[in-house]
Design an enzyme around this catalytic site. Structure first.
Site, PDB file in Angstrom:
ATOM      1  N   LYS A 104      40.433  90.152  46.512  1.00 47.60           N
ATOM      2  CA  LYS A 104      41.639  89.545  47.086  1.00 47.60           C
ATOM      3  C   LYS A 104      42.732  90.581  47.312  1.00 47.60           C
ATOM      4  O   LYS A 104      43.685  90.330  48.061  1.00 47.60           O
ATOM      5  CB  LYS A 104      42.152  88.414  46.190  1.00 47.60           C
ATOM      6  CG  LYS A 104      42.819  88.841  44.911  1.00 47.60           C
ATOM      7  CD  LYS A 104      43.357  87.657  44.135  1.00 47.60           C
ATOM      8  CE  LYS A 104      44.042  88.085  42.846  1.00 47.60           C
ATOM      9  NZ  LYS A 104      45.197  88.978  43.060  1.00 47.60           N
ATOM     10  N   ASP A 105      42.597  91.762  46.677  1.00 44.42           N
ATOM     11  CA  ASP A 105      43.583  92.827  46.856  1.00 44.42           C
ATOM     12  C   ASP A 105      43.184  93.830  47.931  1.00 44.42           C
ATOM     13  O   ASP A 105      43.894  94.811  48.164  1.00 44.42           O
ATOM     14  CB  ASP A 105      43.801  93.571  45.532  1.00 44.42           C
ATOM     15  CG  ASP A 105      44.474  92.706  44.478  1.00 44.42           C
ATOM     16  OD1 ASP A 105      45.256  91.820  44.864  1.00 44.42           O
ATOM     17  OD2 ASP A 105      44.200  92.903  43.274  1.00 44.42           O
ATOM     18  N   ARG A 157      51.175  83.582  49.362  1.00 43.84           N
ATOM     19  CA  ARG A 157      50.274  82.436  49.572  1.00 43.84           C
ATOM     20  C   ARG A 157      50.607  81.309  48.599  1.00 43.84           C
ATOM     21  O   ARG A 157      50.673  80.127  48.986  1.00 43.84           O
ATOM     22  CB  ARG A 157      48.816  82.893  49.386  1.00 43.84           C
ATOM     23  CG  ARG A 157      47.798  81.769  49.309  1.00 43.84           C
ATOM     24  CD  ARG A 157      46.450  82.288  48.861  1.00 43.84           C
ATOM     25  NE  ARG A 157      46.492  82.881  47.535  1.00 43.84           N
ATOM     26  CZ  ARG A 157      46.362  82.189  46.401  1.00 43.84           C
ATOM     27  NH1 ARG A 157      46.172  80.881  46.446  1.00 43.84           N
ATOM     28  NH2 ARG A 157      46.393  82.790  45.236  1.00 43.84           N
ATOM     29  N   ARG A 158      50.786  81.661  47.323  1.00 44.94           N
ATOM     30  CA  ARG A 158      51.118  80.634  46.323  1.00 44.94           C
ATOM     31  C   ARG A 158      52.501  80.044  46.586  1.00 44.94           C
ATOM     32  O   ARG A 158      52.702  78.832  46.477  1.00 44.94           O
ATOM     33  CB  ARG A 158      51.052  81.230  44.917  1.00 44.94           C
ATOM     34  CG  ARG A 158      49.651  81.619  44.478  1.00 44.94           C
ATOM     35  CD  ARG A 158      49.650  82.034  43.020  1.00 44.94           C
ATOM     36  NE  ARG A 158      48.339  82.487  42.585  1.00 44.94           N
ATOM     37  CZ  ARG A 158      48.072  83.720  42.168  1.00 44.94           C
ATOM     38  NH1 ARG A 158      49.034  84.639  42.136  1.00 44.94           N
ATOM     39  NH2 ARG A 158      46.851  84.054  41.789  1.00 44.94           N
ATOM     40  N   ARG A 175      56.230  89.918  39.662  1.00 38.70           N
ATOM     41  CA  ARG A 175      55.081  90.814  39.747  1.00 38.70           C
ATOM     42  C   ARG A 175      54.735  91.421  38.395  1.00 38.70           C
ATOM     43  O   ARG A 175      55.496  91.337  37.445  1.00 38.70           O
ATOM     44  CB  ARG A 175      55.367  91.951  40.743  1.00 38.70           C
ATOM     45  CG  ARG A 175      55.249  91.568  42.199  1.00 38.70           C
ATOM     46  CD  ARG A 175      55.140  92.819  43.051  1.00 38.70           C
ATOM     47  NE  ARG A 175      53.945  93.579  42.696  1.00 38.70           N
ATOM     48  CZ  ARG A 175      53.926  94.897  42.503  1.00 38.70           C
ATOM     49  NH1 ARG A 175      55.019  95.610  42.621  1.00 38.70           N
ATOM     50  NH2 ARG A 175      52.800  95.503  42.190  1.00 38.70           N
ATOM     51  N   ARG A 181      53.025  90.190  32.249  1.00 37.75           N
ATOM     52  CA  ARG A 181      53.705  89.028  32.834  1.00 37.75           C
ATOM     53  C   ARG A 181      53.822  87.886  31.832  1.00 37.75           C
ATOM     54  O   ARG A 181      54.855  87.210  31.740  1.00 37.75           O
ATOM     55  CB  ARG A 181      52.952  88.544  34.079  1.00 37.75           C
ATOM     56  CG  ARG A 181      53.521  89.100  35.370  1.00 37.75           C
ATOM     57  CD  ARG A 181      53.012  88.373  36.580  1.00 37.75           C
ATOM     58  NE  ARG A 181      51.733  88.854  37.031  1.00 37.75           N
ATOM     59  CZ  ARG A 181      51.105  88.413  38.119  1.00 37.75           C
ATOM     60  NH1 ARG A 181      51.642  87.454  38.838  1.00 37.75           N
ATOM     61  NH2 ARG A 181      49.942  88.913  38.467  1.00 37.75           N
ATOM     62  N   CYS A 269      50.302  92.027  54.878  1.00 39.08           N
ATOM     63  CA  CYS A 269      50.385  91.746  53.438  1.00 39.08           C
ATOM     64  C   CYS A 269      51.400  90.656  53.116  1.00 39.08           C
ATOM     65  O   CYS A 269      51.363  90.082  52.027  1.00 39.08           O
ATOM     66  CB  CYS A 269      50.724  93.016  52.672  1.00 39.08           C
ATOM     67  SG  CYS A 269      52.417  93.591  52.957  1.00 39.08           S
TER      68      CYS A 269
END
Length: 337
Positions: A104-105, A157-158, A175, A181, A269
């Site tokens: 996904k990255d 996206r989220r 981030r 996190r 991106c």
């Protein structure tokens, strides 16, 4: 990560003996990011390789990337490619033999180095996103949160999908690697909840922090979500052949459909693009594609089916369907000015 010791030559299997002769007379060097999650992905690759080729000696080389060092908006520096820049360089220079990436990255708007090939995709993990609350929170689901509640996420996206369903929420950029996190969430209380990849939390032993798993209808995944890819130089035929031993053919088919769609959409991106391919009970490929505006208020949706042999065609067809539904204009509107 420690080196996996080799077995004595007398105990090597025929496969291990073959690859010993095909590979350099040293440890196989696997490169990747420095995070807890990247190391967990590398452990999966190492375990898969040593399971099928006992006696293979493997060393993990952690590499700090530009994306790991920079704490701001990645689009300001060039996007998701910053997760790969230094790793690509190490692979190009021969400092590592293969690289581990979370698919996904891997950006879809820039070509990958023509000298490289993704020789293996591991079997896909759970692609669902998870909601995590601070330790001691009185909330347990997104629907529990009051208007104005602060949600942390690093993914556009989220953010788009959260705001599509709950425009009253305050979605903030949050981030960092998974474990730091979570520590920030508990200690600094900057946000009321985080949305993270459920599979990633499980990989770093933090599945107990998951309060809610979001269905695919609630949160369509990122392209390549839950897939670990292993990249190497095309010219290293022995290494290509070694990695192909652990390649999961079904996952490769799904990734082909998803990334074909992504390339055709020409998203950058900062584009909230989501998509997911899976195989249905009757053996068909199912591919969902979605493109959102930043606030989720405008979106395009397409869902099509085809046979597995037509994965590329399916990806191109879904992208074309989205483009007919104004996806390119939506994507253009998400660029930062």
């Amino acid at each position: 990560m420690t080196v996996v010791p080799s077995e004595s030559s007398t105990s090597l299997t025929p496969a291990a003996t073959y690859f010993r002769e095909a590979l350099p007379a040293r440890a196989f060097r696997l490169g990747g990011r420095t995070s807890h999650l990247a190391r967990a992905y590398a452990r999966r690759v190492i375990d898969a390789l040593t399971a099928v080729v006992p006696g293979l000696e493997i060393e993990y080389i952690p590499i700090e990337t530009s994306a790991d060092r920079y704490k701001g908006d990645l689009s300001e520096l060039g996007g998701k490619g910053l997760f790969m820049k230094e790793i690509d360089k190490a692979l190009m220079m021969g400092q590592i033999d293969a690289a581990v990436h979370c698919m996904k990255d891997v950006p879809g708007d820039v070509p990958l180095p023509k000298e490289f090939v993704f020789a293996a995709y591991l079997q896909r993990d759970d692609v669902r996103d998870a909601v995590v609350f601070p330790d001691g929170s009185k909330y347990s689901t997104l629907s529990d949160l009051p208007p104005g509640a602060r949600i942390g996420t690093s993914a556009v996206r989220r953010k788009a999908q959260l705001l599509r369903n709950r425009p009253d929420l305050n979605v903030q950029r949050f981030r960092g690697n998974v474990v730091p996190r979570l520590n920030r969430l508990d200690e600094e209380r900057e946000v009321d909840a985080l949305v993270l990849a459920g599979g990633g939390l499980a990989k770093v032993g933090m599945e107990h922090r998951i309060s809610q798993l979001l269905s695919l209808e609630e949160m369509c995944p990122a392209i390549g979500a839950g897939v670990v890819g292993v990249q190497c130089r095309k010219a290293d035929e022995g290494i290509v052949e070694l990695l192909q031993v652990i390649d999961d053919a079904v996952t490769r088919t799904h990734i082909l459909a998803e990334r074909t769609m992504l390339h055709a959409l020409q998203g950058h991106c900062n584009s909230p693009i989501a998509g997911h391919c899976n195989t249905t009970d009757d053996g068909q490929l199912s591919l969902i594609g979605m493109v959102f505006s930043r606030d989720g208020a405008t979106f395009a949706y397409a869902h099509e089916w085809d046979i597995p042999e037509h994965a590329y065609e399916l990806g191109a067809f879904v992208a074309a369907s989205l483009i007919r539904k104004n996806a390119r204009s939506i994507i253009a509107g998400t660029r930062l000015h």
